[in-house]
Design a protein around this motif. Structure first.
Motif, PDB file in Angstrom:
ATOM      1  N   VAL A  61       0.858  -1.180   0.000  1.00  0.00           N
ATOM      2  CA  VAL A  61       0.000   0.000   0.000  1.00  0.00           C
ATOM      3  C   VAL A  61       0.892   1.227   0.000  1.00  0.00           C
ATOM      4  CG1 VAL A  61      -1.974  -1.131   1.108  1.00  0.00           C
ATOM      5  CG2 VAL A  61      -0.242  -0.018   2.524  1.00  0.00           C
ATOM      6  N   ALA A  62       0.361   2.334  -0.504  1.00  0.00           N
ATOM      7  CA  ALA A  62       1.146   3.561  -0.597  1.00  0.00           C
ATOM      8  C   ALA A  62       0.341   4.739  -0.061  1.00  0.00           C
ATOM      9  CB  ALA A  62       1.555   3.813  -2.050  1.00  0.00           C
ATOM     10  N   PHE A  63       1.070   5.675   0.566  1.00  0.00           N
ATOM     11  CA  PHE A  63       0.457   6.844   1.194  1.00  0.00           C
ATOM     12  C   PHE A  63       1.064   8.123   0.647  1.00  0.00           C
ATOM     13  CE2 PHE A  63       0.103   3.342   4.125  1.00  0.00           C
ATOM     14  CZ  PHE A  63      -1.202   3.439   4.566  1.00  0.00           C
ATOM     15  N   ARG A  64       0.229   9.155   0.519  1.00  0.00           N
ATOM     16  CA  ARG A  64       0.681  10.481   0.100  1.00  0.00           C
ATOM     17  C   ARG A  64       1.527  11.118   1.201  1.00  0.00           C
ATOM     18  NH1 ARG A  64      -2.280  12.475  -4.279  1.00  0.00           N
ATOM     19  NH2 ARG A  64      -4.285  11.462  -4.582  1.00  0.00           N
ATOM     20  N   PRO A  65       2.438  12.023   0.829  1.00  0.00           N
ATOM     21  CA  PRO A  65       3.200  12.770   1.839  1.00  0.00           C
ATOM     22  C   PRO A  65       2.256  13.488   2.799  1.00  0.00           C
ATOM     23  CG  PRO A  65       4.140  13.128  -0.335  1.00  0.00           C
ATOM     24  CD  PRO A  65       2.844  12.379  -0.545  1.00  0.00           C
TER      25      PRO A  65
END
Length: 163
Positions: free
Chosen positions: A47-51
């Motif tokens: 999974v990936a998250f925004r700054p």
């Protein structure tokens, strides 16, 4: 993946590798707003998250005799070039707001998250300072201040002013 308008560039994201091997190894997100979820196989995903996003990453492992490791990290995804702490399975790392080991402490943090969510407050939106406060209180073995709707309203106003 589409990188048109509204889609984050992959190099700006914080990626977290998740694993689920029943009764042996579990890495999961307790809260957070991923912008991407890539399923690699039936046991692994990324999974990936925004700054700037805040998320909780839980890791647990066991052997034939029971739990051998449990840990929860609450992190803020970093902006490109920003200094960060390294955390296993998190690329490139993050701003570590809370990190505890051992099931009793992990369970206490999970209960705190449940209590915050019972107030209809999304744990992603909690003031980062509260997670740091909880981390330090647990390390000092003292009772932390409760996160209240009033504290949350003050944080939201401060965040609005800072933008």
């Amino acid at each position: 993946m589409n990188n048109g308008p509204g889609y984050p560039r992959p190099e700006t994201l914080t990626e977290v590798d998740l694993v689920w091997i029943e009764k042996r190894l579990q890495h999961w997100i307790r809260f957070g707003r991923p912008v991407r979820d890539d399923i690699r196989d039936r046991r692994r995903r990324t999974v990936a998250f925004r700054p700037g996003s805040v998320f909780a990453f839980v890791r647990w492992a066991a052997n034939d005799y029971g739990t051998i490791r449990s840990r929860i990290d609450i992190l803020r995804a970093i902006h490109p070039g920003e200094p960060c702490q390294t955390v296993p399975h998190v690329q490139p790392g993050g701003d570590l707001l809370l990190s505890v080991n051992g099931w009793p402490k992990v369970q206490s943090v999970l209960e705190t998250i449940d209590a915050i969510e019972a107030l209809d407050i999304d744990a992603c939106d909690v003031a980062p300072e509260h997670w740091r406060h909880l981390n330090h209180s647990m390390r000092a073995n003292i009772a932390p201040r409760a996160y209240t709707r009033l504290r949350h309203a003050a944080w939201l106003k401060r965040r609005e002013i800072e933008r």
